[in-house]
Enzyme design. Structure first.
Site, mmCIF file in Angstrom:
data_model
loop_
_atom_site.group_PDB
_atom_site.id
_atom_site.type_symbol
_atom_site.label_atom_id
_atom_site.label_comp_id
_atom_site.label_asym_id
_atom_site.label_seq_id
_atom_site.Cartn_x
_atom_site.Cartn_y
_atom_site.Cartn_z
ATOM 1 C CE1 TYR A 93 -4.067 1.929 0.631
ATOM 2 C CE2 TYR A 93 -2.811 3.016 2.365
ATOM 3 C CZ TYR A 93 -3.928 2.953 1.555
ATOM 4 O OH TYR A 93 -4.895 3.916 1.664
ATOM 5 C CE LYS A 101 -3.744 5.129 -1.339
ATOM 6 N NZ LYS A 101 -4.755 5.574 -2.330
HETATM 7 P P1 NAI Z 1 -13.555 2.418 0.989
HETATM 8 O O1 NAI Z 1 -13.177 0.987 0.977
HETATM 9 O O2 NAI Z 1 -14.751 2.845 1.752
HETATM 10 O O3 NAI Z 1 -13.722 2.972 -0.497
HETATM 11 C C1 NAI Z 1 -12.973 2.530 -1.574
HETATM 12 C C2 NAI Z 1 -13.933 2.294 -2.724
HETATM 13 O O4 NAI Z 1 -13.174 1.965 -3.899
HETATM 14 C C3 NAI Z 1 -14.881 1.123 -2.463
HETATM 15 O O5 NAI Z 1 -16.223 1.566 -2.559
HETATM 16 C C4 NAI Z 1 -14.515 0.102 -3.539
HETATM 17 O O6 NAI Z 1 -15.633 -0.620 -4.052
HETATM 18 C C5 NAI Z 1 -13.903 0.980 -4.615
HETATM 19 N N1 NAI Z 1 -12.997 0.241 -5.483
HETATM 20 C C6 NAI Z 1 -12.057 -0.667 -5.128
HETATM 21 N N2 NAI Z 1 -11.439 -1.155 -6.215
HETATM 22 C C7 NAI Z 1 -11.990 -0.537 -7.285
HETATM 23 C C8 NAI Z 1 -11.762 -0.595 -8.685
HETATM 24 N N3 NAI Z 1 -10.849 -1.434 -9.188
HETATM 25 N N4 NAI Z 1 -12.503 0.187 -9.506
HETATM 26 C C9 NAI Z 1 -13.445 1.026 -8.993
HETATM 27 N N5 NAI Z 1 -13.726 1.111 -7.675
HETATM 28 C C10 NAI Z 1 -13.001 0.348 -6.837
HETATM 29 O O7 NAI Z 1 -12.264 3.189 1.525
HETATM 30 P P2 NAI Z 1 -11.973 4.737 1.773
HETATM 31 O O8 NAI Z 1 -11.384 4.849 3.110
HETATM 32 O O9 NAI Z 1 -13.141 5.567 1.417
HETATM 33 O O10 NAI Z 1 -10.777 4.979 0.729
HETATM 34 C C11 NAI Z 1 -10.845 5.887 -0.365
HETATM 35 C C12 NAI Z 1 -9.440 6.186 -0.817
HETATM 36 O O11 NAI Z 1 -8.730 6.865 0.216
HETATM 37 C C13 NAI Z 1 -8.603 4.954 -1.151
HETATM 38 O O12 NAI Z 1 -7.757 5.225 -2.234
HETATM 39 C C14 NAI Z 1 -7.783 4.758 0.105
HETATM 40 O O13 NAI Z 1 -6.598 4.029 -0.151
HETATM 41 C C15 NAI Z 1 -7.514 6.200 0.476
HETATM 42 N N6 NAI Z 1 -7.122 6.415 1.855
HETATM 43 C C16 NAI Z 1 -8.036 6.276 2.867
HETATM 44 C C17 NAI Z 1 -7.662 6.537 4.157
HETATM 45 C C18 NAI Z 1 -8.631 6.514 5.272
HETATM 46 O O14 NAI Z 1 -8.239 6.908 6.404
HETATM 47 N N7 NAI Z 1 -9.877 6.071 5.069
HETATM 48 C C19 NAI Z 1 -6.264 6.872 4.509
HETATM 49 C C20 NAI Z 1 -5.408 7.056 3.368
HETATM 50 C C21 NAI Z 1 -5.841 6.818 2.100
#
Ligand code: NAI
Length: 315
Positions: A167, A171
């Site tokens: 990851y 990132k």
């Molecule tokens: P989440 O798991 O709620 O949302 C991620 C979404 O991406 C999911 O709805 C999933 O279905 C979708 N997804 C996964 N693979 C996919 C693909 N191949 N094509 C289209 N959609 C796809 O997680 P969250 O926390 O909302 O994460 C959003 C972004 O923020 C991610 O990139 C995550 O790595 C990043 N992030 C989140 C943090 C946090 O504290 N929640 C911290 C640092 C980064």
């Protein structure tokens, strides 16, 4: 300050069926943007499962609030899927001004426990996903001379995090990708910035949820914790980066729990020796690492300039 609006603007938000992406989509739509809500509907660890419902539900939410939105459930991790979501957006709404590359998955394993079969999917969704979606979007933006792209990096990639080698690698790659695209895109009116978010979502429930450190320290749980650490505390920083008045380019904003800060890559003043030896590095390692008067170069040439400036003063 007057309200920042997005009327007539078109946005594509990937991974917007839940968590942070949903919040970005809701905020953009509430300010007048037409939003393509993309989400593959995959589990947090990724995989082959595919479910159009999360994206459709967010579209229903936006429409119920009087906003404009459409759904798409292609994967960002394939070139075909990415091209199809970009062309669907342009066909449906007549343009594309904003891309928020937000889709993501995570697989936590310490380094010796992570195999190639787990490393690759993480890079596929984050790094290739950003590349695949951005490429056709950027071409369109170049043709109209305007665009705003926001990539989702992470403190894990910027600073490191135990058990997250795949990851973190993904990132950090997004950080470098953002810097270079910003440099190249400036002449076409395309600004490219990144967000390093922190929010309580299904991805972080075990760390930031009721059993996590923040709940322990603050005593907040359930709805109260979500109020403090929810994705709504991040979306304003992301959506600001998408606005036409935002002059930032190549920057990374760190946003979490209502705190917004700038994260950046700097270099210390360092040392210069005409004939560098192993021993002089060892002897002067403290000076090499001393952060006093560190520099934040705009690009790699500016870093090289530090050396050239030194040669100039030595003449
Ligand atoms: P989440 O798991 O709620 O949302 C991620 C979404 O991406 C999911 O709805 C999933 O279905 C979708 N997804 C996964 N693979 C996919 C693909 N191949 N094509 C289209 N959609 C796809 O997680 P969250 O926390 O909302 O994460 C959003 C972004 O923020 C991610 O990139 C995550 O790595 C990043 N992030 C989140 C943090 C946090 O504290 N929640 C911290 C640092 C980064």
């Amino acid at each position: 300050m007057s309200e920042l609006r997005f009327d007539e603007r078109v946005a594509l938000v990937t991974g917007a069926g839940g968590g942070l992406g949903r919040e970005h989509a809701l905020l953009l739509a509430s300010r007048g943007a037409a939003v393509m809500v993309n989400d593959l509907g995959s589990p947090t660890m990724g995989g082959q499962d595919h479910d159009a419902t999360p994206a459709e539900n967010v579209v229903a939410e936006i429409r119920a609030l009087g906003g404009i939105a459409s759904s798409n459930s292609d994967s960002v991790a394939t070139r075909d899927g990415a091209e199809s979501m970009v062309s669907a957006t342009i066909e449906e709404f007549g343009g594309l001004d904003i891309v928020i590359n937000n889709a993501g998955i995570i697989r936590n394993r310490t380094f010796l426990n992570i195999g190639e079969y787990e490393f690759e999917p993480v890079l596929d969704v984050h790094v290739k996903g950003c590349f695949y979606v951005t490429r056709p979007a950027y071409e369109h933006m170049k043709s109209v001379g305007y665009g705003r792209i926001i990539n989702t990096s992470s403190g894990s990639g910027l600073f490191g995090s135990f058990g997250q080698s795949a990851y973190s690698a993904a990132k950090a790659a997004i950080y470098g990708f953002t810097r270079t695209l910003a440099i190249e895109g400036a002449r076409y009116g395309i600004h490219v910035n990144a967000i390093a978010p922190g929010a309580l979502t299904r991805m972080t429930g075990d760390v930031l949820g009721d059993d996590g450190e923040i709940a322990d320290m603050t005593g907040l749980t359930g709805e109260d914790l979500l109020m403090q650490l929810g994705p709504q505390q991040v979306a304003p920083a992301v959506v600001y980066l998408a606005h036409e008045t935002c002059a930032l380019n190549g920057e990374t904003l760190s946003a979490s729990g209502g705190r917004v800060a700038r994260a950046f890559m700097g270099v210390t003043k360092g040392i210069y020796e005409e004939d560098l030896t192993l021993e002089s590095v060892a002897e002067r390692i403290e000076a090499i690492c001393d952060e006093t008067n560190y520099v934040v170069p705009d690009n790699v040439d500016k870093e090289m300039q530090l050396l050239l400036e030194h040669f100039e003063t030595e003449k």
